[in-house]
Design an enzyme around this catalytic site. Structure first.
Site, PDB file in Angstrom:
ATOM      1  N   GLY A  62       1.636   3.064  -2.522  1.00 57.59           N
ATOM      2  CA  GLY A  62       1.273   4.003  -3.588  1.00 57.59           C
ATOM      3  C   GLY A  62       1.963   3.637  -4.894  1.00 57.59           C
ATOM      4  O   GLY A  62       2.190   4.490  -5.762  1.00 57.59           O
ATOM      5  N   LYS A  63       2.264   2.337  -5.029  1.00 56.48           N
ATOM      6  CA  LYS A  63       2.948   1.878  -6.248  1.00 56.48           C
ATOM      7  C   LYS A  63       2.118   2.123  -7.501  1.00 56.48           C
ATOM      8  O   LYS A  63       2.649   2.365  -8.570  1.00 56.48           O
ATOM      9  CB  LYS A  63       3.253   0.375  -6.129  1.00 56.48           C
ATOM     10  CG  LYS A  63       4.197   0.027  -5.020  1.00 56.48           C
ATOM     11  CD  LYS A  63       4.420  -1.468  -4.920  1.00 56.48           C
ATOM     12  CE  LYS A  63       3.190  -2.256  -4.488  1.00 56.48           C
ATOM     13  NZ  LYS A  63       2.728  -2.017  -3.112  1.00 56.48           N
ATOM     14  N   ASP A  96       0.815  -1.229   0.000  1.00 57.24           N
ATOM     15  CA  ASP A  96       0.000   0.000   0.000  1.00 57.24           C
ATOM     16  C   ASP A  96       0.841   1.268   0.000  1.00 57.24           C
ATOM     17  O   ASP A  96       0.417   2.297   0.522  1.00 57.24           O
ATOM     18  CB  ASP A  96      -0.948   0.043   1.222  1.00 57.24           C
ATOM     19  CG  ASP A  96      -1.771  -1.224   1.346  1.00 57.24           C
ATOM     20  OD1 ASP A  96      -2.266  -1.684   0.322  1.00 57.24           O
ATOM     21  OD2 ASP A  96      -1.892  -1.746   2.469  1.00 57.24           O
ATOM     22  N   THR A 132      -6.168 -11.448   3.345  1.00 54.25           N
ATOM     23  CA  THR A 132      -7.235 -10.784   2.594  1.00 54.25           C
ATOM     24  C   THR A 132      -8.383 -11.748   2.268  1.00 54.25           C
ATOM     25  O   THR A 132      -9.378 -11.340   1.680  1.00 54.25           O
ATOM     26  CB  THR A 132      -6.700 -10.191   1.271  1.00 54.25           C
ATOM     27  OG1 THR A 132      -6.194 -11.261   0.468  1.00 54.25           O
ATOM     28  CG2 THR A 132      -5.603  -9.170   1.513  1.00 54.25           C
ATOM     29  N   GLY A 176      -4.690  -4.287  -4.881  1.00 51.17           N
ATOM     30  CA  GLY A 176      -5.781  -3.469  -5.405  1.00 51.17           C
ATOM     31  C   GLY A 176      -5.312  -2.069  -5.672  1.00 51.17           C
ATOM     32  O   GLY A 176      -4.527  -1.523  -4.914  1.00 51.17           O
ATOM     33  N   HIS A 177      -5.752  -1.503  -6.767  1.00 52.22           N
ATOM     34  CA  HIS A 177      -5.447  -0.098  -7.022  1.00 52.22           C
ATOM     35  C   HIS A 177      -6.591   0.539  -7.782  1.00 52.22           C
ATOM     36  O   HIS A 177      -7.273  -0.091  -8.563  1.00 52.22           O
ATOM     37  CB  HIS A 177      -4.113   0.067  -7.747  1.00 52.22           C
ATOM     38  CG  HIS A 177      -3.961  -0.788  -8.955  1.00 52.22           C
ATOM     39  ND1 HIS A 177      -4.414  -0.406 -10.195  1.00 52.22           N
ATOM     40  CD2 HIS A 177      -3.435  -2.011  -9.120  1.00 52.22           C
ATOM     41  CE1 HIS A 177      -4.145  -1.358 -11.057  1.00 52.22           C
ATOM     42  NE2 HIS A 177      -3.559  -2.351 -10.445  1.00 52.22           N
ATOM     43  N   GLN A 210       2.040  -5.854  -3.208  1.00 54.25           N
ATOM     44  CA  GLN A 210       2.443  -5.944  -1.791  1.00 54.25           C
ATOM     45  C   GLN A 210       3.817  -5.266  -1.605  1.00 54.25           C
ATOM     46  O   GLN A 210       4.144  -4.395  -2.387  1.00 54.25           O
ATOM     47  CB  GLN A 210       2.462  -7.402  -1.297  1.00 54.25           C
ATOM     48  CG  GLN A 210       1.082  -8.033  -1.194  1.00 54.25           C
ATOM     49  CD  GLN A 210       0.595  -8.645  -2.497  1.00 54.25           C
ATOM     50  OE1 GLN A 210       1.335  -9.302  -3.188  1.00 54.25           O
ATOM     51  NE2 GLN A 210      -0.657  -8.433  -2.834  1.00 54.25           N
TER      52      GLN A 210
HETATM   53  P1  IMP Z   1      -2.789 -12.748   1.753  1.00 55.33           P
HETATM   54  O1  IMP Z   1      -1.913 -12.139   0.718  1.00 55.33           O
HETATM   55  O2  IMP Z   1      -4.246 -12.523   1.500  1.00 55.33           O
HETATM   56  O3  IMP Z   1      -2.447 -14.166   2.012  1.00 55.33           O
HETATM   57  O4  IMP Z   1      -2.498 -11.971   3.131  1.00 55.33           O
HETATM   58  C1  IMP Z   1      -1.270 -12.114   3.842  1.00 55.33           C
HETATM   59  C2  IMP Z   1      -0.871 -10.802   4.501  1.00 55.33           C
HETATM   60  O5  IMP Z   1      -0.507  -9.859   3.498  1.00 55.33           O
HETATM   61  C3  IMP Z   1      -1.999 -10.137   5.291  1.00 55.33           C
HETATM   62  O6  IMP Z   1      -1.443  -9.478   6.416  1.00 55.33           O
HETATM   63  C4  IMP Z   1      -2.559  -9.118   4.310  1.00 55.33           C
HETATM   64  O7  IMP Z   1      -3.155  -8.034   4.976  1.00 55.33           O
HETATM   65  C5  IMP Z   1      -1.287  -8.685   3.607  1.00 55.33           C
HETATM   66  N1  IMP Z   1      -1.541  -8.184   2.237  1.00 55.33           N
HETATM   67  C6  IMP Z   1      -1.818  -8.911   1.127  1.00 55.33           C
HETATM   68  N2  IMP Z   1      -1.966  -8.127   0.063  1.00 55.33           N
HETATM   69  C7  IMP Z   1      -1.762  -6.873   0.482  1.00 55.33           C
HETATM   70  C8  IMP Z   1      -1.738  -5.606  -0.173  1.00 55.33           C
HETATM   71  O8  IMP Z   1      -1.933  -5.477  -1.388  1.00 55.33           O
HETATM   72  N3  IMP Z   1      -1.484  -4.537   0.613  1.00 55.33           N
HETATM   73  C9  IMP Z   1      -1.223  -4.652   1.947  1.00 55.33           C
HETATM   74  N4  IMP Z   1      -1.225  -5.805   2.590  1.00 55.33           N
HETATM   75  C10 IMP Z   1      -1.489  -6.904   1.874  1.00 55.33           C
END
Ligand code: IMP
Length: 433
Positions: free
Chosen positions: A15-16, A13, A134, A40-41, A229
């Site tokens: 701001g990529k 998150d 998520t 998500g963006h 991420q």
């Molecule tokens: P997963 O990717 O859904 O398995 O989540 C694993 C961890 O990564 C959790 O703490 C999520 O909140 C975090 N996470 C996954 N995708 C994002 C993202 O795009 N931004 C921020 N955190 C993320």
């Protein structure tokens, strides 16, 4: 030819999306190489951004790279991703609408599929509750990949093979979780038909994406790799087990797109002027009181710290230079993009963690395990804040002296120049240094 990677330097998150969208103005290809619908963006496309549409519209994407919104830029979903076919079909249609024509969107045959049973398994295994994921089925889809039983995008081109593998995987789960209603309701034949039908929408884009990218680079075209991420969520280098299941670091370009990181000309580390994290796990500079609330905002503004994918409030805290130095090492950043500097406006004093204290010892290296990190207390330096509204600044010289000092402190501590500073949500609210 230029090959550029945009990599999150913190917990995602950062701001990529904004940086990728700006850089893609000069790119021929935009590539996602890790993760899936957990990212998500939101992109606003309108007049002046080269779109075919007449009025600005907002698009929310979870799979498609930001750069693909530019009409001249082809999009690639490379092999390191996990792709949810219903979401892809929907985003493909949205992209088509945004561009006013059939998109140039290529999907790797080798990318794995997220299937409806993956989010169910995620809940059953407790990952949702323990790690606060998520809940998009990301972990279980990568588990199937590593266990060598996953279904890949290429299987969609062979309906019989696809059906057979799907059936086998559903049967396996029914045996593992007997009596589970949600799993028992899955009808593999009907599900396969439905997926094959929606896949018709993007079927023509399924190909060997690594080869496409090698050929593009050989022709001298510009390729932008958009990391999802961030470094601290990387499966190997993040705060394991509080991480995602893919490679969010620059190494992800190699394994996730089939392009050696040796071919990259620039590796841009994207960071916020403070730190946020969604989900469970250690976060040494977290502020749970007033400062945290101030950094988070109320949610009234789309720029406030609430997740794009899940809407969850993000945990907020001060900038952590120990973590950033580590991210710079792992990724060998050539430059930094410092985002959301405007959020710090009005704070009298800005703290930055320069080291940690752990069980009486001062440590300057990021610990390799989450347990140790959880015991670390930040050692702060305090810098003076500024009160001037900086959202109108477009050059380095226009920034207040204390804002300049803050930026200089960061680049000196991390050892990487700050090439870009974001002072607001829109594309114009950017300072190129
Ligand atoms: P997963 O990717 O859904 O398995 O989540 C694993 C961890 O990564 C959790 O703490 C999520 O909140 C975090 N996470 C996954 N995708 C994002 C993202 O795009 N931004 C921020 N955190 C993320």
């Amino acid at each position: 030819m230029t090959a550029i990677a945009v990599i999150g330097a913190q917990w995602g998150d950062e701001g990529k999306g904004k940086i990728a969208h700006l850089l893609a103005q000069d790119a021929d290809w935009a590539v996602r190489f890790n993760g899936g619908t957990n990212a998500g963006h939101t992109v606003v496309v309108g007049e002046g951004q080269g779109s075919q549409t007449d009025s600005p519209s907002e698009f929310k994407f979870h799979l498609i790279p930001s750069g693909a919104l530019h009409p001249h830029c082809a999009g690639v979903l490379a092999n390191g991703m996990v792709i949810e076919p219903f979401s892809l079909a929907q985003e493909y249609e949205q992209l088509k609408q945004a561009l006013g024509r059939e998109p140039r969107l290529y999907i790797s045959e080798r990318a794995h599929l997220i299937l409806p049973y993956h989010p169910i398994v995620e809940r059953l295994e407790g990952a949702k509750s323990e790690l606060d994921t998520t809940a998009r089925g990301i972990g279980p889809a990568y588990q199937d990949k590593v266990a060598r039983r996953g279904l890949r995008v290429g299987d969609l081109l062979h309906p019989e093979r696809f059906c057979e593998k799907l059936k086998r995987n559903v049967e396996r789960l029914l045996a593992l979780y007997p009596g589970n209603d949600e799993l028992a309701r899955i009808r593999p034949d009907a599900l396969a038909d439905e997926i094959l039908r929606v896949a018709e929408g993007f079927r023509s884009g399924i190909t060997h994406t690594a080869e496409l990218l090698h050929e593009a680079l050989d022709r001298g075209e510009t390729v932008l790799f958009e990391g999802a991420q961030g470094t601290l969520l990387d499966i190997d280098f993040g705060t394991y087990p509080y991480v995602t299941s893919s490679h969010a670091t620059v190494g992800g370009v190699g394994v996730g797109a089939g392009v050696s990181p040796r071919r990259l000309d620039r590796v841009i580390g994207v960071l916020k002027a403070y730190t946020t994290r969604v989900g469970a796990g250690p976060f040494p500079t977290e502020e749970t009181g007033k400062i945290g609330e101030r950094l988070r905002g109320t949610g009234a503004n789309p720029w406030d710290e609430f997740g794009t994918t899940t809407g969850r409030p993000r945990r907020c805290g001060w900038l952590d230079l120990v973590a950033l130095r580590y991210a710079a090492r792992i990724n060998d950043f050539t430059e930094l993009a410092l985002m959301k500097l405007d959020v710090l406006t009005g704070l009298k004093e800005l703290k930055v963690a320069v080291a940690y204290r752990c069980e009486g010892e001062t440590i300057e290296r990021f610990p390799p395990d989450a347990e140790t990190l959880g015991r670390c207390e930040p050692i702060y330096e305090a810098l003076p804040g500024w009160s001037e509204d900086i959202r109108g600044c477009r050059t380095w010289r226009e920034l207040p002296g204390n804002a300049q000092e803050y930026v200089k402190f960061v680049e000196q501590a991390v050892g990487v120049p700050v090439a870009l500073i974001s002072v607001g949500r829109s594309f114009e609210e950017t300072i190129w240094r």
